[in-house]
Design an enzyme around this catalytic site. Sequence first.
Site, mmCIF file in Angstrom:
data_model
loop_
_atom_site.group_PDB
_atom_site.id
_atom_site.type_symbol
_atom_site.label_atom_id
_atom_site.label_comp_id
_atom_site.label_asym_id
_atom_site.label_seq_id
_atom_site.Cartn_x
_atom_site.Cartn_y
_atom_site.Cartn_z
ATOM 1 N N HIS A 17 33.430 40.699 42.875
ATOM 2 C CA HIS A 17 34.242 42.237 42.244
ATOM 3 C C HIS A 17 33.947 43.092 43.494
ATOM 4 O O HIS A 17 32.887 43.454 43.748
ATOM 5 C CB HIS A 17 33.674 42.577 41.200
ATOM 6 C CG HIS A 17 33.783 41.651 39.836
ATOM 7 N ND1 HIS A 17 32.834 41.374 38.882
ATOM 8 C CD2 HIS A 17 34.937 40.964 39.457
ATOM 9 C CE1 HIS A 17 33.511 40.620 37.949
ATOM 10 N NE2 HIS A 17 34.579 40.214 38.441
ATOM 11 N N GLU A 54 31.628 46.368 43.689
ATOM 12 C CA GLU A 54 30.225 46.495 43.802
ATOM 13 C C GLU A 54 29.575 46.441 45.304
ATOM 14 O O GLU A 54 29.077 45.257 45.574
ATOM 15 C CB GLU A 54 29.822 45.209 42.815
ATOM 16 C CG GLU A 54 30.596 45.468 41.425
ATOM 17 C CD GLU A 54 30.465 44.058 40.481
ATOM 18 O OE1 GLU A 54 29.892 42.982 40.926
ATOM 19 O OE2 GLU A 54 31.196 44.164 39.386
ATOM 20 N N ARG A 90 38.546 46.093 41.227
ATOM 21 C CA ARG A 90 37.608 45.138 40.851
ATOM 22 C C ARG A 90 38.070 43.475 41.256
ATOM 23 O O ARG A 90 37.223 42.811 41.709
ATOM 24 C CB ARG A 90 37.139 45.197 39.236
ATOM 25 C CG ARG A 90 36.591 43.908 38.741
ATOM 26 C CD ARG A 90 36.393 44.261 37.211
ATOM 27 N NE ARG A 90 36.312 43.364 36.180
ATOM 28 C CZ ARG A 90 34.848 42.762 35.999
ATOM 29 N NH1 ARG A 90 33.914 43.696 36.312
ATOM 30 N NH2 ARG A 90 34.678 41.696 35.211
ATOM 31 N N HIS A 140 26.438 40.366 41.435
ATOM 32 C CA HIS A 140 27.226 41.320 40.922
ATOM 33 C C HIS A 140 26.311 42.639 41.033
ATOM 34 O O HIS A 140 25.264 42.677 41.316
ATOM 35 C CB HIS A 140 27.754 40.994 39.568
ATOM 36 C CG HIS A 140 28.580 40.143 39.546
ATOM 37 N ND1 HIS A 140 30.160 40.247 38.962
ATOM 38 C CD2 HIS A 140 28.549 38.704 39.529
ATOM 39 C CE1 HIS A 140 30.648 38.991 39.168
ATOM 40 N NE2 HIS A 140 29.928 38.283 39.285
ATOM 41 N N GLU A 158 22.841 41.062 38.547
ATOM 42 C CA GLU A 158 23.606 42.407 38.260
ATOM 43 C C GLU A 158 22.468 43.214 39.058
ATOM 44 O O GLU A 158 21.334 43.698 38.420
ATOM 45 C CB GLU A 158 23.717 42.929 37.099
ATOM 46 C CG GLU A 158 24.917 42.108 36.195
ATOM 47 C CD GLU A 158 26.416 42.494 36.702
ATOM 48 O OE1 GLU A 158 26.584 43.631 37.309
ATOM 49 O OE2 GLU A 158 27.253 41.799 35.881
#
Lengths: 182, 328
Positions: free
Chosen positions: B91, B94, B146, B215, B289
């Site tokens: 993405h 990020e 994204r 991510h 994440e």
Amino acid sequence: RRSSDLKTSQKVGTCLGTVFFQTNKPHPSVNVNCTNNKSPKQVREDDYSLYKEMKKQTDPVTGSDIPDSNGHIDPSLEPHWNMAISASSFVMWEKSSEDVHYYMAQVKSVKQWLRKDDFIDFDYNILLYEIPTEEIIPCHIRTVWYPGQRLKVKYDCSSALHSEEGSSEGQPDEGSASYGNF
Amino acid sequence: RRSSDLQTLLDEEERELLAARSPVRSTGSFNYATYHTLDEIYAFMDALVAENPGLVSKLQIGKSFEGRPIYVLKFSTGANRPAFWIDTGIHSREWVTQASGVWFAKKIVDDHAKNPSLLNSMDILLEIVTNPDGFAYTHTTNRMWRKTRSINAGSSCAGVDPNRNWDAGFGGAGASSNPCSETYRGPRANSEAEVKAIVDFVKSHGKIKGFVSIHSYSQLLLYPYGYTSARAADYQELDSLAKASVAALSAVYGTKYTYGSIITTIYQASGGTIDWTYNQGIKYSFTFELRDTGRYGFVLPANQIIPTAQETWPAVLKIIEHARDHPY
């Protein structure tokens, strides 16, 4: 939950929020009570020095991309980032449900409207980040404030699917933000 | 003159030629504490390979929708070994993930000099810019982009969510069928060149034993599944490995992470990367994440790049070591 000062991460108080979902009612009833470690005097002083700083501007304050792409915020624009977070929190409050919640992703622009009366007045374009859709929602927010009073917020958020407007006028006291008195 | 003097002269000349053309002189002088452009990251990769022949190689696994090469760095000390895959930047907004990937690449090389045992058993495959078109777009046009930048037939909206495009629960709840949506799954599984490149690579490699897709943000460590609430067969093992990995991360700077399956920890998501890799038999499939939890979000200050990478690497290493020590 314990609240922390955004900048220093110091614990500044505790908030207890209760949310009651009721059958046949579209919105839950929400009650938030916070204690504040800061003395009311200190809160009033801090609010007033921010107010004075903003009121003494002869050219309207402007800014864009706060934080910028690299996460940088010019120190002179930090108060505006904080005020935008405050104002956005009201917008996010209104828009949130048990299925969707938000963060403020970025302030695209801030512009001060100079006023002859006592209030300070700002115009923001902010981006909200919506979970779980992952969408970025642009919102236009107007705020008007005087220390000790509730921040008045008017907003208009757009998205590909729908546009909503709202304002803090007529917002019930329950759950509303009196920013000096948490 | 002795031949070793000549070789030294030739090596020096090659480095000078490379440096003169490249925005990156050497990985030693590269600034890891700032965000870089696609060209700079690609130049970094070339510099890393040039400085470490025999250890690092660059593989092109495909081309993006807009025709950009898609590269994977391979860290290897021998042939035909099992491998561990790491990707960052699927993405594009990020940014801390691509930046961490760059730092990981250098870290792997530096650590290897001190302790060659890790790469003795396993190769590491690192795809730093998994979505190069999206990444370029975040620099030129929209910092919050994204998806990929593929054209959607019949729509004015571009792009497919590359983490909804995999063939795992594709078409089910947890992705959108609207091309204008940030979670648009695409017209069919693997429609995106960026996803197909990895799928083809993984299938033809045949010996990938661990897969970590990175991510930001939220500070989570996730394992399958996202598309279904059914528990993964290896749930117990993945859960305790996640716990150990998160502990290793927290030990560095005290950063708090939550862990669990995608669907119970974050939300239902179909067509996700690690659901596919897990169903392919890659048991140790995890998604990270990274920082933060929303204060800065995608626009994480550059001064947090190195601390984020420094705390994340031991967590990833825990998973790599577990895969190495539990061959299957």
